[in-house]
Motif scaffolding. Structure first.
Motif, mmCIF file in Angstrom:
data_model
loop_
_atom_site.group_PDB
_atom_site.id
_atom_site.type_symbol
_atom_site.label_atom_id
_atom_site.label_comp_id
_atom_site.label_asym_id
_atom_site.label_seq_id
_atom_site.Cartn_x
_atom_site.Cartn_y
_atom_site.Cartn_z
ATOM 1 N N TRP A 23 -3.545 -38.003 -8.306
ATOM 2 C CA TRP A 23 -4.581 -37.205 -8.960
ATOM 3 C C TRP A 23 -4.573 -37.436 -10.469
ATOM 4 O O TRP A 23 -5.614 -37.526 -11.114
ATOM 5 N N CYS A 24 -3.366 -37.541 -11.025
ATOM 6 C CA CYS A 24 -3.216 -37.770 -12.469
ATOM 7 C C CYS A 24 -3.485 -39.221 -12.864
ATOM 8 O O CYS A 24 -3.574 -39.522 -14.047
ATOM 9 N N ASN A 25 -3.596 -40.098 -11.888
ATOM 10 C CA ASN A 25 -3.704 -41.547 -12.128
ATOM 11 C C ASN A 25 -2.474 -42.096 -12.834
ATOM 12 O O ASN A 25 -2.579 -42.963 -13.704
ATOM 13 N N PRO A 41 -3.879 -42.223 -17.973
ATOM 14 C CA PRO A 41 -5.027 -42.196 -18.883
ATOM 15 C C PRO A 41 -5.443 -40.758 -19.182
ATOM 16 O O PRO A 41 -5.203 -39.850 -18.378
ATOM 17 N N TRP A 42 -6.062 -40.571 -20.340
ATOM 18 C CA TRP A 42 -6.630 -39.253 -20.678
ATOM 19 C C TRP A 42 -7.781 -38.965 -19.732
ATOM 20 O O TRP A 42 -8.527 -39.865 -19.357
ATOM 21 N N ARG A 43 -7.921 -37.720 -19.351
ATOM 22 C CA ARG A 43 -9.096 -37.247 -18.624
ATOM 23 C C ARG A 43 -9.285 -35.794 -18.992
ATOM 24 O O ARG A 43 -8.309 -35.063 -19.184
ATOM 25 N N PRO A 44 -10.522 -35.347 -19.121
ATOM 26 C CA PRO A 44 -10.794 -33.977 -19.577
ATOM 27 C C PRO A 44 -10.121 -32.904 -18.714
ATOM 28 O O PRO A 44 -9.705 -31.877 -19.238
ATOM 29 N N GLU A 45 -9.980 -33.150 -17.410
ATOM 30 C CA GLU A 45 -9.346 -32.159 -16.521
ATOM 31 C C GLU A 45 -7.878 -31.931 -16.867
ATOM 32 O O GLU A 45 -7.283 -30.958 -16.428
ATOM 33 N N ALA A 46 -7.276 -32.828 -17.653
ATOM 34 C CA ALA A 46 -5.864 -32.712 -18.029
ATOM 35 C C ALA A 46 -5.683 -31.974 -19.354
ATOM 36 O O ALA A 46 -4.568 -31.782 -19.815
ATOM 37 N N GLU A 93 -5.924 -41.794 -25.791
ATOM 38 C CA GLU A 93 -6.672 -42.398 -24.694
ATOM 39 C C GLU A 93 -5.777 -42.596 -23.483
ATOM 40 O O GLU A 93 -6.250 -42.666 -22.356
ATOM 41 N N ARG A 94 -4.470 -42.703 -23.748
ATOM 42 C CA ARG A 94 -3.494 -43.000 -22.703
ATOM 43 C C ARG A 94 -2.150 -42.439 -23.150
ATOM 44 O O ARG A 94 -1.863 -42.383 -24.345
#
Length: 141
Positions: A23-25, A41-46, A93-94
């Protein structure tokens, strides 16, 4: 599944079995005996309310990288304690977690980790952490 001959394949296989990690990639970048590097990677849900990586995920990355580093040396482990020091807002970004075994043992493994945020080619240290892991023998109740 535990193979000291190819730690990278071993840790990547373990990573793929964890739904949370998928889920977190989370990606296993490198693994050698006693050392592991993972990325997410960054994602808004995190993010938390201000748009930084949530401290819970900062801890999850440190916990995961440390557990993987320990697994390259002793096999199955479970965290019994971990601590996280948030040094600056985790914005990037990561995110890269670099963990290492500090002291392996028959029943416990001590590890340490640094978490970096990457943005625009630059890398900043955003958190550090340590874990104490219990070596799993037999079934987990």
């Amino acid at each position: 599944m535990h193979s000291l001959h190819d730690p990278l394949a071993q840790i990547r296989a373990i990573n793929q079995t964890a739904a949370f990690n998928r889920w977190c990639n989370m990606e296993v970048i490198s693994a050698e005996p006693g050392k592991v590097e993972i990325a997410m990677p960054w994602r808004p849900e995190a993010g938390q309310y201000a748009g930084f990586l949530h401290a819970g995920l900062v801890g999850a990355l440190i916990d995961t990288a440390c557990g993987f580093a320990a697994a390259t040396v002793v096999g199955r482990v479970l965290a019994s304690h971990y601590s996280v020091n948030c040094l600056r807002p985790a914005v990037g970004e990561r995110f890269i977690a670099r963990a290492r075994v500090v002291k392996p043992g028959k029943t416990q493994v001590f590890t340490a980790c640094e978490l970096y945020a990457q943005a625009g080619g630059a890398e900043k240290l955003v958190a550090t952490g340590e874990t104490l892991l219990s070596v799993v023998t037999g079934e987990v109740a």
